[in-house]
Design a protein around this motif. Structure first.
Motif, PDB file in Angstrom:
ATOM      1  N   TYR A  84      -8.076  47.608  50.834  1.00 12.98           N
ATOM      2  CA  TYR A  84      -8.866  48.007  49.581  1.00 12.98           C
ATOM      3  C   TYR A  84      -8.687  46.764  48.589  1.00 12.98           C
ATOM      4  O   TYR A  84      -9.807  46.228  48.051  1.00 12.98           O
ATOM      5  CB  TYR A  84      -8.592  49.274  48.759  1.00 12.98           C
ATOM      6  CG  TYR A  84      -8.300  50.457  49.704  1.00 12.98           C
ATOM      7  CD1 TYR A  84      -8.964  50.669  50.801  1.00 12.98           C
ATOM      8  CD2 TYR A  84      -7.269  51.205  49.403  1.00 12.98           C
ATOM      9  CE1 TYR A  84      -8.549  51.716  51.807  1.00 12.98           C
ATOM     10  CE2 TYR A  84      -6.870  52.341  50.035  1.00 12.98           C
ATOM     11  CZ  TYR A  84      -7.663  52.486  51.284  1.00 12.98           C
ATOM     12  OH  TYR A  84      -7.601  53.644  52.183  1.00 12.98           O
ATOM     13  N   ALA A  85      -7.766  46.168  48.253  1.00  7.02           N
ATOM     14  CA  ALA A  85      -7.594  45.022  47.464  1.00  7.02           C
ATOM     15  C   ALA A  85      -8.341  45.302  46.009  1.00  7.02           C
ATOM     16  O   ALA A  85      -9.005  44.712  45.299  1.00  7.02           O
ATOM     17  CB  ALA A  85      -8.157  43.808  47.899  1.00  7.02           C
ATOM     18  N   LEU A  86      -7.902  46.652  45.346  1.00  8.18           N
ATOM     19  CA  LEU A  86      -8.815  47.000  44.120  1.00  8.18           C
ATOM     20  C   LEU A  86      -7.803  46.542  43.001  1.00  8.18           C
ATOM     21  O   LEU A  86      -6.670  46.324  43.033  1.00  8.18           O
ATOM     22  CB  LEU A  86      -9.118  48.460  43.982  1.00  8.18           C
ATOM     23  CG  LEU A  86      -9.995  48.828  44.977  1.00  8.18           C
ATOM     24  CD1 LEU A  86      -9.942  50.267  44.806  1.00  8.18           C
ATOM     25  CD2 LEU A  86     -11.266  48.371  44.971  1.00  8.18           C
ATOM     26  N   TYR A  87      -8.359  45.851  41.812  1.00  5.30           N
ATOM     27  CA  TYR A  87      -7.381  45.745  40.450  1.00  5.30           C
ATOM     28  C   TYR A  87      -7.412  46.867  39.836  1.00  5.30           C
ATOM     29  O   TYR A  87      -7.922  47.923  39.383  1.00  5.30           O
ATOM     30  CB  TYR A  87      -8.324  44.738  39.557  1.00  5.30           C
ATOM     31  CG  TYR A  87      -8.674  43.479  40.301  1.00  5.30           C
ATOM     32  CD1 TYR A  87      -7.664  42.347  40.356  1.00  5.30           C
ATOM     33  CD2 TYR A  87      -9.985  43.064  40.359  1.00  5.30           C
ATOM     34  CE1 TYR A  87      -8.130  41.198  41.037  1.00  5.30           C
ATOM     35  CE2 TYR A  87     -10.172  41.957  41.111  1.00  5.30           C
ATOM     36  CZ  TYR A  87      -9.499  41.060  41.099  1.00  5.30           C
ATOM     37  OH  TYR A  87      -9.790  39.753  41.899  1.00  5.30           O
ATOM     38  N   PRO A  88      -5.707  47.240  39.801  1.00  4.43           N
ATOM     39  CA  PRO A  88      -5.538  48.778  39.428  1.00  4.43           C
ATOM     40  C   PRO A  88      -5.658  48.918  37.705  1.00  4.43           C
ATOM     41  O   PRO A  88      -5.770  49.892  37.390  1.00  4.43           O
ATOM     42  CB  PRO A  88      -3.801  48.642  39.610  1.00  4.43           C
ATOM     43  CG  PRO A  88      -3.471  46.958  39.857  1.00  4.43           C
ATOM     44  CD  PRO A  88      -4.818  46.410  40.427  1.00  4.43           C
ATOM     45  N   HIS A  89      -5.766  47.622  37.162  1.00  2.40           N
ATOM     46  CA  HIS A  89      -6.011  47.991  35.544  1.00  2.40           C
ATOM     47  C   HIS A  89      -7.400  48.073  35.113  1.00  2.40           C
ATOM     48  O   HIS A  89      -7.643  48.272  34.197  1.00  2.40           O
ATOM     49  CB  HIS A  89      -5.438  46.788  34.871  1.00  2.40           C
ATOM     50  CG  HIS A  89      -6.158  45.359  35.405  1.00  2.40           C
ATOM     51  ND1 HIS A  89      -5.843  44.942  36.429  1.00  2.40           N
ATOM     52  CD2 HIS A  89      -6.951  44.559  34.399  1.00  2.40           C
ATOM     53  CE1 HIS A  89      -6.488  43.677  36.563  1.00  2.40           C
ATOM     54  NE2 HIS A  89      -7.156  43.502  35.475  1.00  2.40           N
ATOM     55  N   MET A  90      -8.154  48.002  36.218  1.00  5.08           N
ATOM     56  CA  MET A  90      -9.835  47.823  35.757  1.00  5.08           C
ATOM     57  C   MET A  90     -10.343  49.390  36.297  1.00  5.08           C
ATOM     58  O   MET A  90      -9.893  50.066  37.393  1.00  5.08           O
ATOM     59  CB  MET A  90     -10.635  46.869  36.723  1.00  5.08           C
ATOM     60  CG  MET A  90     -10.296  45.411  36.153  1.00  5.08           C
ATOM     61  SD  MET A  90     -11.362  44.261  37.085  1.00  5.08           S
ATOM     62  CE  MET A  90     -10.844  42.642  36.410  1.00  5.08           C
ATOM     63  N   THR A  91     -11.501  49.703  35.725  1.00  4.68           N
ATOM     64  CA  THR A  91     -12.200  50.997  36.178  1.00  4.68           C
ATOM     65  C   THR A  91     -12.776  50.501  37.414  1.00  4.68           C
ATOM     66  O   THR A  91     -13.081  49.428  37.841  1.00  4.68           O
ATOM     67  CB  THR A  91     -13.096  51.510  34.880  1.00  4.68           C
ATOM     68  OG1 THR A  91     -14.177  50.325  35.064  1.00  4.68           O
ATOM     69  CG2 THR A  91     -12.396  51.719  33.750  1.00  4.68           C
ATOM     70  N   VAL A  92     -13.111  51.743  38.090  1.00  8.97           N
ATOM     71  CA  VAL A  92     -14.224  51.411  39.452  1.00  8.97           C
ATOM     72  C   VAL A  92     -15.498  50.646  38.954  1.00  8.97           C
ATOM     73  O   VAL A  92     -15.673  49.740  39.750  1.00  8.97           O
ATOM     74  CB  VAL A  92     -14.637  52.657  39.791  1.00  8.97           C
ATOM     75  CG1 VAL A  92     -15.712  52.706  40.888  1.00  8.97           C
ATOM     76  CG2 VAL A  92     -13.369  53.709  40.245  1.00  8.97           C
ATOM     77  N   TYR A  93     -16.140  51.162  37.880  1.00  4.18           N
ATOM     78  CA  TYR A  93     -17.251  49.782  37.390  1.00  4.18           C
ATOM     79  C   TYR A  93     -16.705  48.526  37.468  1.00  4.18           C
ATOM     80  O   TYR A  93     -17.395  47.780  38.092  1.00  4.18           O
ATOM     81  CB  TYR A  93     -17.703  50.615  36.104  1.00  4.18           C
ATOM     82  CG  TYR A  93     -19.066  49.984  35.568  1.00  4.18           C
ATOM     83  CD1 TYR A  93     -20.350  50.341  35.981  1.00  4.18           C
ATOM     84  CD2 TYR A  93     -18.944  48.669  34.977  1.00  4.18           C
ATOM     85  CE1 TYR A  93     -21.354  49.542  35.566  1.00  4.18           C
ATOM     86  CE2 TYR A  93     -20.019  47.922  34.652  1.00  4.18           C
ATOM     87  CZ  TYR A  93     -21.290  48.200  35.067  1.00  4.18           C
ATOM     88  OH  TYR A  93     -22.366  47.709  34.499  1.00  4.18           O
ATOM     89  N   ASP A  94     -15.677  48.270  36.750  1.00  2.00           N
ATOM     90  CA  ASP A  94     -15.328  46.780  36.495  1.00  2.00           C
ATOM     91  C   ASP A  94     -14.971  46.274  37.724  1.00  2.00           C
ATOM     92  O   ASP A  94     -15.234  45.096  38.075  1.00  2.00           O
ATOM     93  CB  ASP A  94     -14.276  46.804  35.507  1.00  2.00           C
ATOM     94  CG  ASP A  94     -14.786  47.255  34.033  1.00  2.00           C
ATOM     95  OD1 ASP A  94     -15.939  46.894  33.687  1.00  2.00           O
ATOM     96  OD2 ASP A  94     -13.870  47.572  33.195  1.00  2.00           O
ATOM     97  N   ASN A  95     -14.300  47.010  38.690  1.00  4.52           N
ATOM     98  CA  ASN A  95     -13.959  46.593  40.139  1.00  4.52           C
ATOM     99  C   ASN A  95     -15.262  46.170  40.555  1.00  4.52           C
ATOM    100  O   ASN A  95     -15.032  45.157  41.623  1.00  4.52           O
ATOM    101  CB  ASN A  95     -13.155  47.719  41.019  1.00  4.52           C
ATOM    102  CG  ASN A  95     -11.552  47.470  40.551  1.00  4.52           C
ATOM    103  OD1 ASN A  95     -10.840  46.596  41.317  1.00  4.52           O
ATOM    104  ND2 ASN A  95     -11.058  48.156  39.895  1.00  4.52           N
TER     105      ASN A  95
END
Length: 363
Positions: A84-95
């Protein structure tokens, strides 16, 4: 959207030749799946298309551009990874918006693209959450959404469903198929799961040890495998293989093994007659073996002893002993048998496969 062409593609890591002479034409808007066991070169091939791996030799064309020397950001591709490689500190929108912000898109355009992608994926209500507040399936949707907002020429998927549980994997598979039909994008998808490959791909590319073994539509690979490897890899449970000797008697060609004597269908005799006296490999799928009835010709029936019974509800898998050989039969759920019971089974003659024992190519 764009076609993708790979011409004479090779990748070497010191002494390891990971990808060997891959030639593949992926048509515009086509969904192509690369499938094979671990270490067969499928992910390496995908990463070369993405620009994450350097090409040792060969050429990659996306649309009408040779992209060998272009960095990933200039190739107009979007990639969805296994983790997935999502940024944990960002919201879904910001990701989902991050890549567009980096490219200096106007805020209104970013908002529109993120909202459109969220609607397609059914994650509108998740846009304010952080990744840790999401389930695995929701995170996977966000990762796909982040790729969709880019409006790329080509989507690249690297085993995106392998971290999900079995039920969710089936659900996401259906959603990805629906998504491709809606977006009409060119997509290259890597998996080791042949069921995933068969259900998702317009065409499937089977790889082994860096080589392409066969390219074709899913049902063509299933019914006309080019070699023993493809035959054994595509289909679940796997095809049964029995080493048999070719004989001729009464004007007919037969295949024989201890406990098994089967007549070769008339349409196949000319191909197998040159092997008379030699050994070949008989291939038969579990679904092409059934409990013999009075209407089954004797030349396609044989005796077996039940070794293991696997009741699956909609079907029963029987592991049976046929002489020294073990075979798997897929039978109706109404069949009642016990372990060590003797029974008579029959083959579907028109669906038998034969392979050269030395080359493993289909005869």
């Amino acid at each position: 959207m764009a076609q993708v062409m790979m011409k004479g593609l090779n990748k070497k890591y010191d002494e390891v030749h990971a990808v060997k002479d891959v030639n593949l034409h992926i048509r515009d808007k086509e969904f192509v799946v690369l499938v094979g066991p671990s270490g067969c070169g499928k992910s390496t091939t995908l990463r070369m298309v993405a620009g994450l791996e350097e090409i040792t030799a060969g050429e990659i064309v996306i649309g009408d551009r040779v992209v060998n020397d272009l960095p990933p950001k200039d190739r107009d591709i979007a990639m969805v990874f296994q983790n997935y490689a999502l940024y944990p500190h960002m919201t879904v929108y910001d990701n989902m918006a991050f890549g567009l912000k980096m490219r200096k898109f106007p805020k209104a355009e970013i908002a529109k693209r993120v909202q459109d992608a969220a609607e397609i994926l059914g994650i509108q209500e998740l846009l304010k959450r952080k990744p840790r507040q999401l389930s695995g399936g929701q995170r996977q949707r966000v990762a796909v959404g982040r790729a969709i907002v880019r409006h790329p020429q080509v989507f690249l998927f690297d085993e995106p469903l392998s971290n999900l549980d079995a039920k969710l994997r089936v659900q996401m598979r259906v959603e990805l198929k629906r998504l491709h039909d809606r977006l009409e994008t060119t997509a290259i998808y890597v998996t080791h799961d042949q069921v995933e490959a068969m259900t998702l791909g317009d065409r499937v590319v089977v790889m082994r040890d860096g080589w392409i073994q066969q390219v074709g539509e899913p049902l063509d690979l299933y019914s006309k495998p080019a070699n023993k490897f493809v035959a054994g890899f595509i289909g679940s449970p796997a095809m049964n293989f029995v080493d048999v000797t070719i004989t001729e008697a009464g004007g007919a060609v037969w295949v024989e093994s201890p406990g098994l004597r089967v007549r070769v269908p008339a349409a196949r005799t000319d191909r197998l007659r040159p092997y008379k006296g030699a050994q070949v490999t008989l291939g038969v799928r579990p679904e092409d073996i059934h409990v013999a009835s009075a209407s089954d010709p004797g030349e396609y029936a044989f005796d077996a002893v039940v070794d293991v019974v696997e009741p699956l509800g909609s079907e029963i898998l029987l592991d049976v002993k046929v002489g020294p050989n073990t075979m798997v039969a897929r039978v109706e759920p109404t069949v009642r048998v016990k372990v060590h019971q003797a029974m008579r089974l029959a083959l579907e003659p028109e669906r038998l496969h034969f392979f050269d024992t030395k080359t493993e190519l289909a005869i």
